[in-house]
Design a protein around this motif. Sequence first.
Motif, PDB file in Angstrom:
ATOM      1  N   GLU A 172       0.829  -1.210   0.000  1.00 52.02           N
ATOM      2  CA  GLU A 172       0.000   0.000   0.000  1.00 52.02           C
ATOM      3  C   GLU A 172       0.862   1.259   0.000  1.00 52.02           C
ATOM      4  N   ALA A 173       1.991   1.215   0.696  1.00 51.55           N
ATOM      5  CA  ALA A 173       2.878   2.378   0.717  1.00 51.55           C
ATOM      6  C   ALA A 173       3.485   2.624  -0.655  1.00 51.55           C
ATOM      7  N   GLN A 174       3.947   1.564  -1.312  1.00 52.48           N
ATOM      8  CA  GLN A 174       4.522   1.718  -2.644  1.00 52.48           C
ATOM      9  C   GLN A 174       3.447   2.154  -3.648  1.00 52.48           C
ATOM     10  N   GLY A 175       2.264   1.594  -3.525  1.00 52.97           N
ATOM     11  CA  GLY A 175       1.182   1.976  -4.423  1.00 52.97           C
ATOM     12  C   GLY A 175       0.798   3.431  -4.246  1.00 52.97           C
ATOM     13  N   ARG A 176       0.675   3.888  -3.011  1.00 57.12           N
ATOM     14  CA  ARG A 176       0.313   5.290  -2.759  1.00 57.12           C
ATOM     15  C   ARG A 176       1.413   6.229  -3.249  1.00 57.12           C
ATOM     16  N   LEU A 177       2.662   5.822  -3.080  1.00 50.97           N
ATOM     17  CA  LEU A 177       3.784   6.619  -3.576  1.00 50.97           C
ATOM     18  C   LEU A 177       3.680   6.811  -5.080  1.00 50.97           C
ATOM     19  N   GLN A 178       3.361   5.748  -5.804  1.00 54.76           N
ATOM     20  CA  GLN A 178       3.262   5.853  -7.265  1.00 54.76           C
ATOM     21  C   GLN A 178       2.059   6.699  -7.681  1.00 54.76           C
ATOM     22  N   VAL A 179       0.932   6.547  -6.998  1.00 50.12           N
ATOM     23  CA  VAL A 179      -0.234   7.367  -7.321  1.00 50.12           C
ATOM     24  C   VAL A 179       0.068   8.839  -7.056  1.00 50.12           C
ATOM     25  N   ALA A 180       0.771   9.128  -5.955  1.00 48.42           N
ATOM     26  CA  ALA A 180       1.133  10.513  -5.648  1.00 48.42           C
ATOM     27  C   ALA A 180       2.030  11.101  -6.733  1.00 48.42           C
ATOM     28  N   ARG A 181       2.944  10.305  -7.264  1.00 48.82           N
ATOM     29  CA  ARG A 181       3.804  10.782  -8.348  1.00 48.82           C
ATOM     30  C   ARG A 181       2.985  11.046  -9.615  1.00 48.82           C
ATOM     31  N   LEU A 182       2.055  10.135  -9.911  1.00 51.35           N
ATOM     32  CA  LEU A 182       1.191  10.323 -11.080  1.00 51.35           C
ATOM     33  C   LEU A 182       0.323  11.574 -10.940  1.00 51.35           C
ATOM     34  N   PHE A 183      -0.059  11.875  -9.722  1.00 49.63           N
ATOM     35  CA  PHE A 183      -0.903  13.053  -9.474  1.00 49.63           C
ATOM     36  C   PHE A 183      -0.240  14.323  -9.998  1.00 49.63           C
ATOM     37  N   HIS A 184       1.089  14.387  -9.910  1.00 49.62           N
ATOM     38  CA  HIS A 184       1.826  15.568 -10.366  1.00 49.62           C
ATOM     39  C   HIS A 184       2.180  15.508 -11.847  1.00 49.62           C
ATOM     40  N   MET A 185       1.758  14.455 -12.540  1.00 52.27           N
ATOM     41  CA  MET A 185       2.071  14.296 -13.959  1.00 52.27           C
ATOM     42  C   MET A 185       0.890  14.606 -14.859  1.00 52.27           C
ATOM     43  N   LYS A 188      -7.337  13.661 -11.891  1.00 52.58           N
ATOM     44  CA  LYS A 188      -6.895  14.008 -10.538  1.00 52.58           C
ATOM     45  C   LYS A 188      -7.935  13.615  -9.487  1.00 52.58           C
ATOM     46  N   GLN A 189      -9.213  13.752  -9.836  1.00 56.75           N
ATOM     47  CA  GLN A 189     -10.244  13.410  -8.871  1.00 56.75           C
ATOM     48  C   GLN A 189     -10.221  11.920  -8.551  1.00 56.75           C
ATOM     49  N   MET A 190     -10.051  11.068  -9.557  1.00 58.59           N
ATOM     50  CA  MET A 190      -9.945   9.639  -9.293  1.00 58.59           C
ATOM     51  C   MET A 190      -8.693   9.324  -8.474  1.00 58.59           C
ATOM     52  N   LEU A 191      -7.586   9.991  -8.791  1.00 56.96           N
ATOM     53  CA  LEU A 191      -6.348   9.753  -8.050  1.00 56.96           C
ATOM     54  C   LEU A 191      -6.498  10.179  -6.591  1.00 56.96           C
ATOM     55  N   ARG A 192      -7.247  11.245  -6.348  1.00 57.43           N
ATOM     56  CA  ARG A 192      -7.493  11.673  -4.960  1.00 57.43           C
ATOM     57  C   ARG A 192      -8.213  10.578  -4.177  1.00 57.43           C
ATOM     58  N   PHE A 193      -9.165   9.935  -4.832  1.00 52.03           N
ATOM     59  CA  PHE A 193      -9.881   8.831  -4.180  1.00 52.03           C
ATOM     60  C   PHE A 193      -8.935   7.674  -3.879  1.00 52.03           C
ATOM     61  N   LEU A 194      -8.101   7.306  -4.857  1.00 48.14           N
ATOM     62  CA  LEU A 194      -7.170   6.192  -4.653  1.00 48.14           C
ATOM     63  C   LEU A 194      -6.170   6.510  -3.554  1.00 48.14           C
ATOM     64  N   LEU A 195      -5.707   7.749  -3.489  1.00 46.26           N
ATOM     65  CA  LEU A 195      -4.790   8.162  -2.415  1.00 46.26           C
ATOM     66  C   LEU A 195      -5.461   7.999  -1.053  1.00 46.26           C
ATOM     67  N   ALA A 196      -6.724   8.391  -0.976  1.00 42.91           N
ATOM     68  CA  ALA A 196      -7.444   8.280   0.287  1.00 42.91           C
ATOM     69  C   ALA A 196      -7.622   6.818   0.699  1.00 42.91           C
ATOM     70  N   ARG A 197      -7.960   5.958  -0.252  1.00 43.78           N
ATOM     71  CA  ARG A 197      -8.144   4.547   0.086  1.00 43.78           C
ATOM     72  C   ARG A 197      -6.817   3.895   0.466  1.00 43.78           C
ATOM     73  N   ASP A 198      -5.736   4.293  -0.186  1.00 42.16           N
ATOM     74  CA  ASP A 198      -4.421   3.768   0.195  1.00 42.16           C
ATOM     75  C   ASP A 198      -4.031   4.229   1.592  1.00 42.16           C
ATOM     76  N   THR A 199      -4.450   5.445   1.967  1.00 42.65           N
ATOM     77  CA  THR A 199      -4.223   5.912   3.345  1.00 42.65           C
ATOM     78  C   THR A 199      -4.940   4.986   4.322  1.00 42.65           C
ATOM     79  N   MET A 200      -6.199   4.699   4.034  1.00 45.06           N
ATOM     80  CA  MET A 200      -6.961   3.784   4.881  1.00 45.06           C
ATOM     81  C   MET A 200      -6.290   2.422   4.950  1.00 45.06           C
ATOM     82  N   HIS A 201      -5.890   1.895   3.808  1.00 39.72           N
ATOM     83  CA  HIS A 201      -5.369   0.532   3.786  1.00 39.72           C
ATOM     84  C   HIS A 201      -4.024   0.413   4.491  1.00 39.72           C
TER      85      HIS A 201
END
Length: 299
Positions: A172-185, A192-205
Amino acid sequence: MTRPGHRDGYPGTVCHFYQEDTVFSHVKDLQFEAKPDAPDAAFARRLQEVLGGKWGEMTVANQYLFQGWSCRLPGKYKDLLLDVGTEEMGHVEMICTMIARLLDSAPLSLQEAAAEDNPMLTAIYSGSNPAHFIHSGGGPLPVDSSGVPWNGAFITASGNLLADFHLNVTAEAQGRLQVARLFHMTDDPGVKQMLRFLLARDTMHQNMWLAAIEQLKDDGLEEMPVPEAFPDAEQENQFAYQYINFSAGEEAAEGRWAAGPSPDGKGQFSYQASPTAHAEAPVLPPGDPRLHSTPPSGT
């Protein structure tokens, strides 16, 4: 996913168990919106990493499901694994949908991109993955951002929940790291809205697996080191809590890992400034001549 005794899935779940059937069933609604504001084939290629990469949704979905199917402890831990595995399969569908929509109306050739008289379209075309159009007809692929196919070897389901839950935190940490990098790309608001959701779920997980690790300990099921059931008397305990410095300098000695009580509460860390050999240099006998290995000199 719901199982006997559970409620049916809410919008966004991919599958659930019925009381009378105990089978997977697809729910058509997505858990969260996956709609870009504009096509972007180059970003579709980048988004493939969190779909079919080593730490992508295909990995965590299958990892958690296989851990759940292998779990021999009925109850909350098995439910946890199967619930989250099914949610992650829903994220696979979300990302696949987003990739397909990012590829809609994308230029199929350099000439087509240039005809729009838009330098950005040319740049997007040059960064696209031809396989998105040639192999899947403008759809997602089970590959990473470099086109390397997803591999079942990416998943681990060891049967030991403490070992697996620690790995799940990492996933989950590696996945959230990659989503966060994609967010800036990307500047696309829908992406971005979908990525925000995925970031939030990775925080939970991440927090969920950390809580599950503590719950295992509180329930008296597992402790460190893994496997706890292996008797300490069977290992060479003089090396069990010894930090050995293999680098120039002594900076590592300043770390928490080099002195004081160990996290498992079973030992005291010690620091050894340089490694010590505990065996002589190995000398192997000549090999079986039928295997044609180069023989030792003089034989």
